[in-house]
Scaffold this motif. Structure first.
Motif, short mmCIF file in Angstrom:
data_model
loop_
_atom_site.label_atom_id
_atom_site.label_comp_id
_atom_site.label_asym_id
_atom_site.label_seq_id
_atom_site.Cartn_x
_atom_site.Cartn_y
_atom_site.Cartn_z
N LEU A 31 44.77 10.46 31.26
CA LEU A 31 44.29 10.89 29.94
C LEU A 31 45.37 10.94 28.88
O LEU A 31 45.06 10.97 27.68
CB LEU A 31 43.65 12.28 30.06
N MET A 32 46.63 10.97 29.28
CA MET A 32 47.70 11.18 28.32
C MET A 32 47.86 9.99 27.37
O MET A 32 47.48 8.86 27.67
CB MET A 32 49.02 11.41 29.06
N SER A 33 48.43 10.29 26.22
CA SER A 33 48.79 9.24 25.28
C SER A 33 50.24 8.83 25.53
O SER A 33 51.11 9.70 25.71
CB SER A 33 48.64 9.74 23.84
N ARG A 34 50.47 7.54 25.56
CA ARG A 34 51.84 7.05 25.78
C ARG A 34 52.57 6.82 24.47
O ARG A 34 53.70 6.31 24.48
CB ARG A 34 51.80 5.77 26.62
N ASP A 35 51.96 7.16 23.37
CA ASP A 35 52.60 7.07 22.05
C ASP A 35 53.14 8.44 21.67
O ASP A 35 52.37 9.39 21.42
CB ASP A 35 51.58 6.59 21.00
N PHE A 36 54.44 8.57 21.65
CA PHE A 36 55.08 9.83 21.29
C PHE A 36 56.44 9.54 20.68
O PHE A 36 56.94 8.41 20.74
CB PHE A 36 55.21 10.75 22.52
N LEU A 72 48.67 25.92 23.32
CA LEU A 72 49.38 24.69 23.01
C LEU A 72 48.59 23.81 22.05
O LEU A 72 47.36 23.83 22.03
CB LEU A 72 49.66 23.90 24.29
N ILE A 73 49.31 23.05 21.24
CA ILE A 73 48.71 22.01 20.41
C ILE A 73 48.99 20.64 21.01
O ILE A 73 48.16 19.74 20.97
CB ILE A 73 49.24 22.09 18.97
N SER A 74 50.16 20.50 21.57
CA SER A 74 50.52 19.29 22.32
C SER A 74 51.53 19.69 23.38
O SER A 74 52.14 20.76 23.31
CB SER A 74 51.09 18.21 21.39
N ALA A 75 51.68 18.82 24.38
CA ALA A 75 52.61 19.11 25.47
C ALA A 75 53.07 17.82 26.10
O ALA A 75 52.34 16.82 26.13
CB ALA A 75 51.95 20.01 26.52
N ALA A 76 54.30 17.84 26.62
CA ALA A 76 54.88 16.66 27.25
C ALA A 76 54.33 16.49 28.66
O ALA A 76 54.11 17.47 29.39
CB ALA A 76 56.40 16.80 27.30
N VAL A 77 54.11 15.24 29.06
CA VAL A 77 53.67 14.90 30.41
C VAL A 77 54.83 14.22 31.12
O VAL A 77 55.46 13.31 30.58
CB VAL A 77 52.45 13.96 30.38
N ILE A 78 55.13 14.67 32.34
CA ILE A 78 56.27 14.13 33.08
C ILE A 78 55.79 13.52 34.39
O ILE A 78 54.77 13.90 34.95
CB ILE A 78 57.31 15.24 33.38
N ASP A 79 56.56 12.53 34.89
CA ASP A 79 56.23 11.91 36.17
C ASP A 79 56.88 12.68 37.31
O ASP A 79 57.45 13.76 37.11
CB ASP A 79 56.65 10.44 36.17
N GLY A 80 56.81 12.12 38.52
CA GLY A 80 57.36 12.81 39.68
C GLY A 80 58.85 13.04 39.63
O GLY A 80 59.37 13.94 40.30
N LEU A 96 59.90 12.01 30.90
CA LEU A 96 58.84 12.05 29.91
C LEU A 96 58.10 10.72 29.88
O LEU A 96 58.71 9.67 29.65
CB LEU A 96 59.44 12.35 28.53
N VAL A 97 56.78 10.75 30.14
CA VAL A 97 56.00 9.51 30.17
C VAL A 97 54.84 9.53 29.20
O VAL A 97 54.18 8.50 28.99
CB VAL A 97 55.47 9.24 31.60
N GLY A 98 54.54 10.67 28.59
CA GLY A 98 53.43 10.73 27.66
C GLY A 98 53.25 12.12 27.11
O GLY A 98 54.07 13.02 27.35
N GLN A 99 52.18 12.31 26.38
CA GLN A 99 51.87 13.62 25.84
C GLN A 99 50.36 13.85 25.85
O GLN A 99 49.57 12.91 25.79
CB GLN A 99 52.40 13.77 24.41
N MET A 100 49.99 15.12 25.96
CA MET A 100 48.60 15.53 25.83
C MET A 100 48.48 16.32 24.54
O MET A 100 49.36 17.12 24.20
CB MET A 100 48.17 16.42 27.01
N THR A 101 47.41 16.09 23.80
CA THR A 101 47.18 16.80 22.54
C THR A 101 45.86 17.56 22.60
O THR A 101 45.01 17.30 23.46
CB THR A 101 47.18 15.82 21.35
N VAL A 102 45.72 18.48 21.67
CA VAL A 102 44.58 19.39 21.74
C VAL A 102 43.25 18.68 21.58
O VAL A 102 42.22 19.14 22.10
CB VAL A 102 44.75 20.50 20.67
N ASP A 103 43.22 17.53 20.89
CA ASP A 103 41.95 16.81 20.77
C ASP A 103 41.50 16.27 22.12
O ASP A 103 40.29 16.20 22.40
CB ASP A 103 42.07 15.68 19.75
N ASP A 104 42.46 15.91 22.99
CA ASP A 104 42.10 15.50 24.35
C ASP A 104 41.51 16.68 25.12
O ASP A 104 40.56 16.53 25.89
CB ASP A 104 43.33 14.99 25.11
N ILE A 105 42.07 17.87 24.89
CA ILE A 105 41.64 19.06 25.62
C ILE A 105 40.23 19.46 25.24
O ILE A 105 39.45 19.93 26.08
CB ILE A 105 42.63 20.21 25.37
N VAL A 106 39.88 19.29 23.97
CA VAL A 106 38.51 19.63 23.54
C VAL A 106 37.50 18.82 24.34
O VAL A 106 36.48 19.35 24.81
CB VAL A 106 38.35 19.37 22.03
#
Length: 488
Positions: free
Chosen positions: A177-182, A267-275, A279-289
């Motif tokens: 679900l994450m966005s890779r544009d950050f 949170l409004i946005s947050a960093a997504v990390i791999d194993g 840093l590989v992406g971000q999640m934003t609040v519009d995704d969470i809704v």
């Protein structure tokens, strides 16, 4: 999936590339037409839908276009979903240059999959390239593997790698679900360096809320909101103003857990990390809704055994998902029937028992459903954990006893007035026993499923209903025999 060059068949749909005019025509929700097209609840009026359908039937594609053109992309998607497959394709063909990626992103999953399967791989690839990576993944992930490979082969290498990486993560996880544009920058730069970099605008996302600060290994070390950057002097080092304490989301974390983290920490946005912690992406609040809405609906449907419950779901899939739970419910209902059969002779002696039995079972079932709904929600919200299960169980038992006593008094007095005081006392005591049992079952059954790593919303209702029905019949009929009203 056919080659891009072959001509479209009559039932296929051409989707238009994003155009400036199309985006501007319906880009803002406040531009919605709220007269003859939209009602006060922001849904399409039946009269408007009928007018579009009439124009389609008459072959007046120009009239169809004029009717649909002022609509917001989300409303165009809603309009498409209101039609059957054949009419939907006719409508899409009539409004080709309105079928932008924004419309595709808003379509129901089943409708979008059906329309994408009608297109050549090259056409789908064009649409995917216009979408954000997470939306492009959603567009492709439900298609057959052969179709996926054909579409990926048509994509630019950069887009292909991004989508393939996303598809490598399990479904309904942050990685999908994450966005890779950050925007990520090194720690040693100054605020002025960041401002200059952002003003150049090269390879930047269209929308972003914060800048992630990373080390040489691409590990997040902090975050800085745009508002902080704008209010800080240019010569200040970014490391002096950034927030080092941040919430990091593992890429393989389930989307429901991600939503809970956003809710818990505001949170409004947050960093997504791999194993490896990169840093590989971000999640934003519009995704969470979208996640919260999806999970809430999913839990409600699972508790009822209705599967995905989508009105666009194919009939065969809807039948398959629902019938298995009805069969399971049939099996549990037989348990209650066997208990009734045990007291068949007693029921024959006093018809009032048959009249009153459904009341005991029904009230117990409703009480169990109430407690189960509260418990499933508490589990989903991480409010019910191993550390407080005992306290929650005691709380719900006390609530059940109060409810049971209240209903017992009412039904006991009514039964005593209509039949006999002894029968009134029997049904009152049976009601207390069954409602108390329902309170315990409403907590213990979902908790047991959760402890077994099963979704507590899936089958809890079947077992809670079995327990309350069986206990209700057993308690009422057993007490009737024990009290001497009837003999076994």
């Amino acid at each position: 999936m056919a080659e891009d060059e072959r001509p479209l068949d009559d039932d296929e749909v051409m989707l238009a590339p994003e155009t400036e005019s199309a985006a501007e025509d319906g880009a803002r929700p406040d531009d919605r037409i709220d007269d003859e097209r939209m009602d006060e609840e922001n849904t399409l009026k039946p009269a408007f839908v009928r007018s579009v359908e009439a124009a389609l039937d008459a072959g007046e594609t120009g009239a169809v276009y004029d009717l649909v053109e002022p609509l917001h992309p989300a409303d165009v998607a809603d309009l498409l979903e209101l039609f059957e497959r054949e009419e939907r394709h006719q409508l899409a063909a009539a409004i080709t240059d309105l079928m932008t990626s924004e419309v595709v992103a808003e379509l129901n999953d089943y409708v979008r999959e059906e329309m994408m399967e009608a297109l050549p791989a090259g056409r789908v690839a064009q649409i995917a390239e216009q979408l954000e990576t997470d939306d492009a993944v959603q567009l492709i992930e439900d298609l057959d593997e052969d179709d996926q490979r054909a579409i990926l082969a048509e994509l630019d290498p950069e887009d292909r790698i991004a989508i393939q990486t996303a598809l490598s993560y399990p479904e309904e996880t942050a990685g999908r679900l994450m966005s890779r544009d950050f925007v990520a920058v090194p720690e040693h730069v100054t605020v002025g360096d960041i401002i200059d970099f952002l003003r150049e605008g090269r390879n930047l996302p269209e929308d972003f809320l914060e800048v992630f600060v990373v080390d040489q290994r691409m590990h997040p070390v902090g975050t800085c909101q745009l508002s902080w950057i704008l209010r800080t002097p240019r010569d200040v080092a970014l490391g002096d103003v950034m927030k080092r304490d941040q919430t990091l989301i593992p890429a393989d974390l389930d989307q429901e857990e991600v939503a809970l983290m956003f809710q818990k920490y505001g949170l409004i946005s947050a960093a997504v990390i791999d194993g490896d912690g990169r840093l590989v992406g971000q999640m934003t609040v519009d995704d969470i809704v979208h996640i919260i809405s999806e999970e809430a609906g999913e839990d409600a449907l699972l508790m009822s055994g209705a599967g995905e419950g989508d009105i666009n779901e194919p009939i065969r899939e809807a039948y398959s998902s629902r019938v298995r739970w009805l069969v399971a419910n049939l099996g549990t209902a037989l348990v209650a029937s066997l208990i009734i059969a045990m007291f068949g002779a007693a029921i024959e002696q006093l018809v009032a028992l048959a009249v009153l039995m459904p009341i005991v079972a029904s009230i117990g079932g409703n009480a169990g459903t109430q407690t189960m709904a509260v418990t499933v929600r508490a589990i989903a919200m991480n409010q019910l954990t191993r550390s407080n299960t005992g306290r929650i169980l005691l709380r719900e038992f006390r609530v059940a006893m109060l409810n049971g006593a209240t209903i017992a008094i009412l039904v006991g007095l009514a039964t005593a007035a209509v039949f006999t005081p002894t029968l009134g006392a029997v049904i009152a005591l049976a009601m207390i026993i069954n409602v108390a049992t329902a309170g315990l079952a409403g907590v213990l059954v979902p908790v047991a499923f959760e402890r077994l790593d099963q979704d507590p919303a899936v089958a809890s209702s079947v077992f809670v209903t079995m327990i309350t029905d069986s206990m209700g019949f057993f308690a009422f009929l057993g007490l009737a025999v024990a009290s001497g009203i009837v003999s076994a």
